[in-house]
Design an enzyme around this catalytic site. Sequence first.
Site, mmCIF file in Angstrom:
data_model
loop_
_atom_site.group_PDB
_atom_site.id
_atom_site.type_symbol
_atom_site.label_atom_id
_atom_site.label_comp_id
_atom_site.label_asym_id
_atom_site.label_seq_id
_atom_site.Cartn_x
_atom_site.Cartn_y
_atom_site.Cartn_z
ATOM 1 N N GLY A 48 3.592 -10.693 9.225
ATOM 2 C CA GLY A 48 2.261 -11.253 9.473
ATOM 3 C C GLY A 48 1.229 -10.173 9.723
ATOM 4 C CD GLU B 242 5.521 -3.114 3.121
ATOM 5 O OE1 GLU B 242 4.864 -3.029 4.178
ATOM 6 O OE2 GLU B 242 5.402 -4.057 2.319
HETATM 7 C C1 LIG Z 1 3.152 -10.254 -3.969
HETATM 8 C C2 LIG Z 1 2.476 -9.957 -2.643
HETATM 9 C C3 LIG Z 1 3.168 -10.126 -1.461
HETATM 10 C C4 LIG Z 1 2.544 -9.869 -0.231
HETATM 11 N N1 LIG Z 1 3.228 -10.104 0.932
HETATM 12 C C5 LIG Z 1 2.636 -9.894 2.136
HETATM 13 C C6 LIG Z 1 3.320 -10.188 3.356
HETATM 14 O O1 LIG Z 1 4.475 -10.637 3.352
HETATM 15 N N2 LIG Z 1 2.677 -9.997 4.526
HETATM 16 C C7 LIG Z 1 1.404 -9.502 4.575
HETATM 17 O O2 LIG Z 1 0.894 -9.307 5.679
HETATM 18 N N3 LIG Z 1 0.711 -9.222 3.432
HETATM 19 C C8 LIG Z 1 1.301 -9.419 2.213
HETATM 20 N N4 LIG Z 1 0.602 -9.166 1.047
HETATM 21 C C9 LIG Z 1 -0.813 -8.791 1.121
HETATM 22 C C10 LIG Z 1 -1.111 -7.367 0.745
HETATM 23 O O3 LIG Z 1 -0.669 -6.479 1.753
HETATM 24 C C11 LIG Z 1 -2.635 -7.265 0.535
HETATM 25 O O4 LIG Z 1 -2.946 -8.075 -0.592
HETATM 26 C C12 LIG Z 1 -3.082 -5.854 0.282
HETATM 27 O O5 LIG Z 1 -2.987 -5.085 1.453
HETATM 28 C C13 LIG Z 1 -4.544 -5.798 -0.210
HETATM 29 O O6 LIG Z 1 -5.384 -6.478 0.662
HETATM 30 P P1 LIG Z 1 -6.404 -7.605 0.126
HETATM 31 O O7 LIG Z 1 -5.644 -8.563 -0.736
HETATM 32 O O8 LIG Z 1 -7.132 -8.144 1.305
HETATM 33 O O9 LIG Z 1 -7.408 -6.827 -0.828
HETATM 34 P P2 LIG Z 1 -8.629 -5.924 -0.354
HETATM 35 O O10 LIG Z 1 -8.189 -4.941 0.657
HETATM 36 O O11 LIG Z 1 -9.784 -6.830 -0.020
HETATM 37 O O12 LIG Z 1 -8.937 -5.168 -1.702
HETATM 38 C C14 LIG Z 1 -9.675 -5.780 -2.789
HETATM 39 C C15 LIG Z 1 -9.817 -4.711 -3.886
HETATM 40 O O13 LIG Z 1 -10.601 -3.606 -3.375
HETATM 41 C C16 LIG Z 1 -9.860 -2.394 -3.491
HETATM 42 N N5 LIG Z 1 -10.110 -1.538 -2.323
HETATM 43 C C17 LIG Z 1 -10.101 -1.897 -1.021
HETATM 44 N N6 LIG Z 1 -10.361 -0.829 -0.219
HETATM 45 C C18 LIG Z 1 -10.502 0.231 -1.053
HETATM 46 C C19 LIG Z 1 -10.781 1.609 -0.849
HETATM 47 N N7 LIG Z 1 -10.918 2.122 0.391
HETATM 48 N N8 LIG Z 1 -10.885 2.415 -1.938
HETATM 49 C C20 LIG Z 1 -10.714 1.914 -3.201
HETATM 50 N N9 LIG Z 1 -10.468 0.612 -3.462
HETATM 51 C C21 LIG Z 1 -10.374 -0.220 -2.411
HETATM 52 C C22 LIG Z 1 -8.403 -2.813 -3.523
HETATM 53 O O14 LIG Z 1 -7.592 -1.849 -4.178
HETATM 54 C C23 LIG Z 1 -8.469 -4.114 -4.305
HETATM 55 O O15 LIG Z 1 -8.508 -3.870 -5.699
HETATM 56 C C24 LIG Z 1 1.200 -9.408 -0.200
HETATM 57 C C25 LIG Z 1 0.518 -9.207 -1.414
HETATM 58 C C26 LIG Z 1 1.130 -9.475 -2.617
HETATM 59 C C27 LIG Z 1 0.350 -9.272 -3.909
#
Ligand SMILES: Cc1cc2nc3c(=O)[nH]c(=O)nc-3n(C[C@H](O)[C@H](O)[C@H](O)COP(=O)(O)OP(=O)(O)OC[C@H]3O[C@@H](n4cnc5c(N)ncnc54)[C@H](O)[C@@H]3O)c2cc1C
Length: 392
Positions: A128, A245
């Site tokens: 989480g 991880e």
């Molecule tokens: C298959 C899958 C399983 C997952 N399982 C879990 C889980 O079990 N538990 C959990 O807690 N999370 C989980 N996640 C979530 C995952 O950790 C997040 O999706 C990830 O950290 C990205 O965060 P976000 O989706 O909020 O995207 P954001 O952080 O909002 O990013 C949006 C876009 O902006 C880009 N971006 C953001 N910041 C920067 C920067 N500083 N420089 C350049 N580009 C940037 C990103 O690369 C992305 O393309 C999972 C995700 C997937 C796809």
Amino acid sequence: MDLNLNAEEKQFRDELRAWLSANVPKDWAEWREKPLEESFPYLRAWQRKLHEGRWAAVSWPKEYGGRAAPLMEQIIFDEEYSRARAPVLTGYSALLLLGPTLMYWGTDEQKKRYLPKILTADETWCQGYSEPGSGSDLASLQTRAVEEGDYFVVNGQKVWTSAAQHADWIFLLVRTDPDAPKHKGISYLLVDMHSPGITVRPLVQITGARGFNEVFFEDVRVPKKNLVGEKNQGWQVAITTLMFERSGGGGDRGVAGQIRELAALARRLPRGGATAWDDSAVRQKIAEFQCEAVALRYTGYRQLTRRLKGLPPGPEGSMMKLCATELNLRVQTFAMELLGPYSQFEYRAPFALDKGRWSYRMLGARGPTIYAGTNQIQHNIIGERVLGLPKG
Ligand SMILES: Cc1cc2nc3c(=O)[nH]c(=O)nc-3n(C[C@H](O)[C@H](O)[C@H](O)COP(=O)(O)OP(=O)(O)OC[C@H]3O[C@@H](n4cnc5c(N)ncnc54)[C@H](O)[C@@H]3O)c2cc1C
């Protein structure tokens, strides 16, 4: 590094190989791409069996049910496990992430209470961390925990929580001091998913699977003894988990197996009176993929060399994560080209080749480019720490 195994390592490899060849279920290929909601009990039973053979967590200390295997044997385990095409571990996040984190930060009571059931998958866990507004910038998370007597009372929402609908427990990041700088007001809690006030809502992915979820917390009472590390020190605990991880998995992250299957597909696909494999352009492309997979394997060995010398993990982890997930994406896209009109068939559609497994994989191949730190974030790390570029 010396890539030859010593006598002890060979014995470990041979024992493991023999066990896997006798025990990896023959029907795993059938189950492999089923949605988790169908395959979960099957995977839980497999992990139990693995534990009975004492193979579930080879690197864990013996007192916690492992074999105290040195790093090299853990690497042998990963390679052999992937070579045997053994089932994915449903307790993966707890075995590889939470278990080692608890060994480092947990109290004796927490270790005794949680570790044995992590090994057997009698209790499964989810992670989480992410929230609707906090993914890459994880430390901005807003889920709140307020102290009330012997409890923390949790309110907020998590998202993308993999396998939460099957999990018994969640390791959860919460904000316990909203006035402190963002990294300093976070705590790490172990929360029973059956507690009153928790609602899990599965999210449907583009593949049709329900791999992850939204998880809502409304006045959820969590005993204070479930705090890992000190209150407001959860960021350090969370980083420990993230390090496990990112350093997990072999160099090629299993892509080599997919490339072998791609070659087998090309040999079967009819094209112009022969097969796709008879086209030298196809063989050339598959050979390119294979070269990249081998390069990744050796990059993994470079990382291993550093760790065997007692150095901290280097930037190889980011390079492998970036290159392996993008290679996987290209492999799946090329499979679509090879399949031509057959690529349009959905998973398990009648007439689909290989039961439509390739289109399912292609749709699923974006996920790994996002989780465990998006590939853009890995670009930033490589740019700043390897190439020494200025921060943008
Ligand atoms: C298959 C899958 C399983 C997952 N399982 C879990 C889980 O079990 N538990 C959990 O807690 N999370 C989980 N996640 C979530 C995952 O950790 C997040 O999706 C990830 O950290 C990205 O965060 P976000 O989706 O909020 O995207 P954001 O952080 O909002 O990013 C949006 C876009 O902006 C880009 N971006 C953001 N910041 C920067 C920067 N500083 N420089 C350049 N580009 C940037 C990103 O690369 C992305 O393309 C999972 C995700 C997937 C796809």
